[in-house]
Design a protein around this motif. Structure first.
Motif, short mmCIF file in Angstrom:
data_model
loop_
_atom_site.label_atom_id
_atom_site.label_comp_id
_atom_site.label_asym_id
_atom_site.label_seq_id
_atom_site.Cartn_x
_atom_site.Cartn_y
_atom_site.Cartn_z
N VAL A 371 0.81 -1.23 0.00
CA VAL A 371 0.00 0.00 0.00
C VAL A 371 0.84 1.28 0.00
CG1 VAL A 371 -1.99 -1.02 1.17
CG2 VAL A 371 -0.20 0.09 2.53
N CYS A 372 2.12 1.17 0.29
CA CYS A 372 2.92 2.39 0.46
C CYS A 372 2.87 3.25 -0.82
CB CYS A 372 4.38 2.04 0.78
SG CYS A 372 5.39 3.53 0.91
N PRO A 373 2.39 4.49 -0.73
CA PRO A 373 2.24 5.30 -1.95
C PRO A 373 3.56 5.69 -2.59
CG PRO A 373 1.77 6.63 -0.01
CD PRO A 373 1.96 5.21 0.47
N LYS A 400 11.98 9.23 1.89
CA LYS A 400 10.83 9.46 1.00
C LYS A 400 9.49 9.23 1.70
CE LYS A 400 12.84 9.44 -3.38
NZ LYS A 400 13.93 10.30 -3.06
N CYS A 401 9.51 8.68 2.92
CA CYS A 401 8.25 8.41 3.63
C CYS A 401 7.50 9.72 3.84
CB CYS A 401 8.55 7.74 4.97
SG CYS A 401 7.08 7.61 6.01
N VAL A 402 6.20 9.72 3.53
CA VAL A 402 5.39 10.93 3.72
C VAL A 402 4.55 10.84 4.99
CG1 VAL A 402 5.34 11.51 1.29
CG2 VAL A 402 3.54 10.06 2.22
N GLU A 403 4.82 9.80 5.78
CA GLU A 403 4.12 9.60 7.07
C GLU A 403 2.60 9.62 6.89
OE1 GLU A 403 6.03 11.80 10.33
OE2 GLU A 403 7.84 11.89 9.07
N CYS A 404 2.14 8.93 5.85
CA CYS A 404 0.71 8.90 5.56
C CYS A 404 -0.05 7.96 6.49
CB CYS A 404 0.47 8.48 4.11
SG CYS A 404 0.93 6.77 3.78
N GLY A 405 0.65 7.02 7.14
CA GLY A 405 0.00 6.13 8.10
C GLY A 405 -0.62 4.88 7.49
N LEU A 406 -0.53 4.73 6.14
CA LEU A 406 -1.20 3.57 5.52
C LEU A 406 -0.61 2.24 5.97
CD1 LEU A 406 -1.96 4.42 1.78
CD2 LEU A 406 -3.58 3.82 3.58
N CYS A 407 0.70 2.19 6.19
CA CYS A 407 1.30 0.89 6.56
C CYS A 407 0.77 0.43 7.92
CB CYS A 407 2.83 0.95 6.52
SG CYS A 407 3.56 2.37 7.30
N SER A 408 0.60 1.35 8.87
CA SER A 408 0.02 0.97 10.16
C SER A 408 -1.45 0.61 10.00
CB SER A 408 0.11 2.11 11.18
OG SER A 408 1.45 2.35 11.52
N ILE A 417 3.96 0.63 12.55
CA ILE A 417 5.12 0.65 11.66
C ILE A 417 5.40 2.06 11.13
CG2 ILE A 417 3.86 -0.11 9.59
CD1 ILE A 417 6.49 -1.99 9.32
N THR A 418 4.36 2.88 11.01
CA THR A 418 4.59 4.26 10.56
C THR A 418 5.54 4.98 11.52
OG1 THR A 418 2.38 4.37 9.64
CG2 THR A 418 3.48 6.47 10.04
N GLU A 419 5.31 4.77 12.80
CA GLU A 419 6.13 5.44 13.80
C GLU A 419 7.60 5.01 13.65
OE1 GLU A 419 4.50 5.01 17.72
OE2 GLU A 419 6.39 5.69 18.61
S1 SF4 Z 1 3.86 5.94 6.40
FE1 SF4 Z 1 4.19 3.86 5.66
S2 SF4 Z 1 2.89 3.68 3.84
FE2 SF4 Z 1 3.08 5.89 4.27
S3 SF4 Z 1 4.83 6.57 3.04
FE3 SF4 Z 1 5.67 6.01 5.05
S4 SF4 Z 1 6.29 3.87 4.83
FE4 SF4 Z 1 4.92 4.32 3.12
#
Ligand code: SF4
Ligand code: SF4
Length: 433
Positions: A371-373, A400-408, A417-419
């Motif tokens: 799912v990671c964008p 490059k992580c945008v801290e979108c939270g999708l992985c959690s 995992i986002t944290e």
């Molecule tokens: S928070 Fe997780 S899903 Fe979102 S960009 Fe970072 S690693 Fe990818």
């Protein structure tokens, strides 16, 4: 890295309970607390205990760092400078103002007679003096974006509000559609751009319906519906959808500036009435709230008062079964107390049921990477962070992580995992210095 188109997934919105109730004004709390912190920048108090202040009076600044300015959101007396809980998860020194309920305005708040003749520079100065910041959660001082030397073709208004439970932007736009169009137009003039694009999610047809009656007066405004996926409101994704261009650093590289819709409405008041940033919309939502609602409140209002106005918590919240989150559930911060204040970046407080069926370990299912964008491998980044392996974090593009939270969100083991990835990104940034 070869550019890959960002991706996203459909996630459950959970907005309906809050959406069906109109936004309410709650403009006269007994006390407000103006925080002496904006983003990561400490501010200097410009008032002392015992001072009388008026609405809109400058009370805190940091001239060295982007000329940050904070203004009193109610009139009354400064009764203390004390620590209060803040959406950053910390206690932050704040100026306590006791309301005199006289609503006295600073003299500079008055109708601007020359709106049509304001130059680009004058509009940018108004942004700066009004202390306008990004109300979508970033809190970046808006005037900095407009001081770019890049050629700007369009201003994009982000009305997407893509995280679950959040509805305050939706309510604010549908209540003040023409203010949004005017504020966006002032932004366009401040950027010397040719057009405005207002991006919203297709299912929020009420936004289109609210704006439609005014559009003939604003021929430079385009509406741009975006499909219902997360993270469609992420700036890079949005710019790519609207312009078909990508960029590395700032949207100005793609010829655009992006502002949140509530920021545009606030800027309209700053231009036409010289009202600084003193209030914002916020949603109080989630299964733990009796009557989820959105409010328009002075900056510095206590969230606990808004929870009371929502009829309090469901069954007084059974311990450990609910989580508090400052911000949206995907990118917000877990908090353990509702005694925090509304600051410029706080668009929501969510009280949601805690996850059940937690497995102890990673199942190796790979869903987080799917799912990671931005095509990262969150599990590998987490491991690299745990080993403090800065080189590997770099190889894995943790930055490059945008801290979108999708992985959690997607993880069946409910691993935060986002944290871990965000900490890895932070370690890489510090290690790379
Ligand atoms: S928070 Fe997780 S899903 Fe979102 S960009 Fe970072 S690693 Fe990818
Ligand atoms: S989604 Fe969760 S369980 Fe699956 S690989 Fe990622 S961290 Fe492990």
């Amino acid at each position: 890295m070869i550019f890959q188109k960002a991706k996203g997934i459909h996630i459950e919105g959970r907005k309906e309970a809050c959406k069906k109730i109109p936004i309410k004004d709650y403009l006269s709390p007994k006390y407000v607390y103006m925080p002496l912190l904006q983003r990561a920048t400490n501010l200097k108090a410009e008032v002392s205990v015992g001072d009388e202040v008026k609405i809109g009076q400058l009370v805190a600044t940091n001239e060295q760092q982007m000329n940050i300015r904070v203004h009193a959101s109610i009139s009354g007396k400064v009764t203390a400078i004390k620590k209060v809980w803040h959406s950053s998860g910390k206690m932050v020194d704040s100026i306590e103002i006791e309301n005199d309920f006289k609503n006295q305005l600073i003299e500079t708040i008055k109708k601007e007679e020359n709106v049509d003749s304001l130059t680009r520079e004058q509009l940018i100065t108004k942004m700066e003096l009004a202390g306008i910041t990004g109300l979508g959660g970033a809190g970046f001082p808006t005037h900095i974006k407009y001081k770019t030397k890049a050629k700007i073709d369009a201003v994009i208004i982000n009305a997407i509000e893509c995280e679950p439970y959040l509805t305050c932007d939706f309510h604010f736009i549908t209540k003040y559609p023409e203010k949004l169009l005017k504020g966006a137009t002032y932004f366009m003039r401040a950027a010397d751009a040719q057009k405005v694009v207002i991006a919203y999610k297709t299912y929020n047809h009420q936004i289109r319906e609210a704006l439609q009656p005014f559009l003939s007066k604003y021929p430079h405004v385009e509406l741009h519906p975006i499909k219902n996926i997360y993270p469609a409101g992420w700036e890079k994704y949005l710019v790519e959808q609207v312009t078909k261009k990508t960029y590395n650093g700032l949207p100005a590289e793609a010829g655009v500036i992006v502002n949140n819709s509530a920021t545009a409405i606030t800027f309209c008041d700053a231009v036409e009435m010289n009202i600084p940033l003193i209030a914002r919309p916020i949603s109080i939502n989630g299964e733990g709230i009796n009557h989820p609602s959105s409010f328009y409140v002075p900056i510095g209002t206590k969230v606990s008062e808004l929870v009371e106005l929502c009829g309090g918590y469901v069954n007084n919240l059974e311990p450990l079964k609910y989580n508090y989150i400052a911000g949206g559930p995907m990118t917000g911060r877990a908090i353990f107390i509702d005694d925090l204040i509304v600051n410029d970046t706080l668009g929501a407080v969510i009280v949601k049921k805690a996850s059940e069926g937690v497995y102890p370990e990673c199942l190796g299912c790979g869903k987080c990477a799917d799912v990671c964008p931005v095509y990262l491998t969150p599990t590998e980044i987490k491991k690299a962070f745990e080993r403090k392996d800065v080189k590997l974090l770099d190889d894995l593009n943790a930055n490059k992580c945008v801290e979108c939270g999708l992985c959690s969100y997607i993880c069946p083991s409910h691993i935060e995992i986002t944290e871990a990835v965000a900490k890895g990104k932070d370690l890489l940034r510090k290690g790379a210095k």
